[in-house]
Design a protein around this motif. Sequence first.
Motif, mmCIF file in Angstrom:
data_model
loop_
_atom_site.group_PDB
_atom_site.id
_atom_site.type_symbol
_atom_site.label_atom_id
_atom_site.label_comp_id
_atom_site.label_asym_id
_atom_site.label_seq_id
_atom_site.Cartn_x
_atom_site.Cartn_y
_atom_site.Cartn_z
ATOM 1 N N LYS A 134 0.836 -1.212 0.000
ATOM 2 C CA LYS A 134 0.000 0.000 0.000
ATOM 3 C C LYS A 134 0.867 1.256 0.000
ATOM 4 O O LYS A 134 0.556 2.249 -0.671
ATOM 5 N N GLU A 135 1.953 1.216 0.746
ATOM 6 C CA GLU A 135 2.854 2.369 0.791
ATOM 7 C C GLU A 135 3.478 2.634 -0.582
ATOM 8 O O GLU A 135 3.576 3.777 -1.026
ATOM 9 N N LEU A 136 3.902 1.537 -1.242
ATOM 10 C CA LEU A 136 4.522 1.703 -2.554
ATOM 11 C C LEU A 136 3.520 2.209 -3.593
ATOM 12 O O LEU A 136 3.843 3.082 -4.409
ATOM 13 N N SER A 137 2.299 1.652 -3.564
ATOM 14 C CA SER A 137 1.291 2.109 -4.530
ATOM 15 C C SER A 137 0.882 3.554 -4.265
ATOM 16 O O SER A 137 0.654 4.329 -5.206
ATOM 17 N N THR A 138 0.817 3.949 -3.008
ATOM 18 C CA THR A 138 0.479 5.341 -2.677
ATOM 19 C C THR A 138 1.599 6.281 -3.101
ATOM 20 O O THR A 138 1.342 7.409 -3.578
ATOM 21 N N ALA A 139 2.849 5.822 -2.938
ATOM 22 C CA ALA A 139 3.985 6.644 -3.371
ATOM 23 C C ALA A 139 3.962 6.845 -4.880
ATOM 24 O O ALA A 139 4.269 7.944 -5.388
ATOM 25 N N LEU A 140 3.594 5.813 -5.620
ATOM 26 C CA LEU A 140 3.483 5.953 -7.069
ATOM 27 C C LEU A 140 2.358 6.914 -7.448
ATOM 28 O O LEU A 140 2.486 7.710 -8.395
ATOM 29 N N ALA A 141 1.249 6.834 -6.730
ATOM 30 C CA ALA A 141 0.146 7.767 -7.001
ATOM 31 C C ALA A 141 0.567 9.207 -6.713
ATOM 32 O O ALA A 141 0.207 10.130 -7.456
ATOM 33 N N LYS A 142 1.336 9.396 -5.649
ATOM 34 C CA LYS A 142 1.818 10.735 -5.301
ATOM 35 C C LYS A 142 2.789 11.259 -6.340
ATOM 36 O O LYS A 142 2.840 12.467 -6.618
ATOM 37 N N ALA A 143 3.546 10.341 -6.952
ATOM 38 C CA ALA A 143 4.520 10.744 -7.971
ATOM 39 C C ALA A 143 3.897 10.886 -9.342
ATOM 40 O O ALA A 143 4.597 11.192 -10.315
ATOM 41 N N GLY A 144 2.600 10.655 -9.473
ATOM 42 C CA GLY A 144 1.928 10.830 -10.743
ATOM 43 C C GLY A 144 1.841 9.576 -11.577
ATOM 44 O O GLY A 144 1.547 9.652 -12.782
ATOM 45 N N ALA A 145 2.084 8.404 -10.978
ATOM 46 C CA ALA A 145 1.991 7.134 -11.709
ATOM 47 C C ALA A 145 1.160 6.159 -10.892
ATOM 48 O O ALA A 145 1.685 5.185 -10.339
ATOM 49 N N PRO A 146 -0.160 6.395 -10.785
ATOM 50 C CA PRO A 146 -0.998 5.543 -9.932
ATOM 51 C C PRO A 146 -1.105 4.122 -10.486
ATOM 52 O O PRO A 146 -0.965 3.879 -11.687
#
Length: 338
Positions: A134-146
């Motif tokens: 969940k942390e990794l997927s949220t980090a990707l969403a924050k970086a613009g790559a959900p």
Amino acid sequence: MVSIKLRGAENYLSWSALFGPIFRRYKLIGIIDCSEPCPAPFLCDSNGNRTSTPNPAYESWYEKDQNILIWLNSTLSEDILPFTVGVSTSRELWRILEQRFAAGSDTHIHQLRSQLQSCQKGNMSISAYFQKLKELSTALAKAGAPVSDRDLITIILNGLPDDFEAFVDAVNLCIDQTSVDELHGLLLSKEISIARKKKVIGSPAAEPWEFQGSHNFKGNFGNFNRNFGSFGRNNGNFNRSLNNGGNRGNSGNNRNQNKSGSGGNRNNFNRNFGTFDRGSSSGGYHPCQLCGSTSHQAIDCYDRLNPTVQGRVPMDKLAARCAHKINKPSPSLWLADS
């Protein structure tokens, strides 16, 4: 206040999210987002000239800023501490960490995707495994790559061990109707079920029953075989003694003593054997026709497997092995071997 330490981009979002309520509770969020700028250290006169009088507002702001800086530094891992060198304000440190670990660069996005796709459950619990993904997927969403829910579910299933193979096959059949939250609940139930089965299998009551005396039995059986052979070698002496005993019970059969004492005449042996039985006053069995004992019948005799005895008593003459137990021995029921 914050129980986890910042390790890098992998948990930056979780780490920063824990500080949000703290900053709002103590009215410190203005210092972090620059909505509350730093006041002048000294007061100014009516003409706008700075005086030597300290500014009370600056002292209050500075105390809050340093408290935030202490909190942030206490939650950094040893690998992140070098980034704090030369930093004097909490706003500056927060900006450096944000640029370092929350940036949307292509390199950072590629790194997060690689970590997400290679993540394996291993020895982690289902809750810890889900939290990491969940942390990794949220980090990707924050970086613009959900990451879509279906892709995340596929990654979650691919990282499960072989114990969940049947579960993975079942979920793949209805993956379009399964959400991430539902999958989390199903995996928690499956984890409990697997742990219960392992506990039952590993309990002493579930171990296969073993015959504890098997080694002793084998050892004694070997001794029995060795003694059996000795008995077979000495059975000639036994026969001679037995015939002599039968002759003492009935003097009318003394004429067979010399012939049967050597063990060479089976007919004399059987007649003397019957005489011995009639002269005996003990036991409820007829004497065994193989060894002469009154404690058992011929069908239960160990000599049934002794080749020396089988050679001495012809196999077609062993019908007496089926003799039944009677209360009192009777000469009229004796089955003679003739």
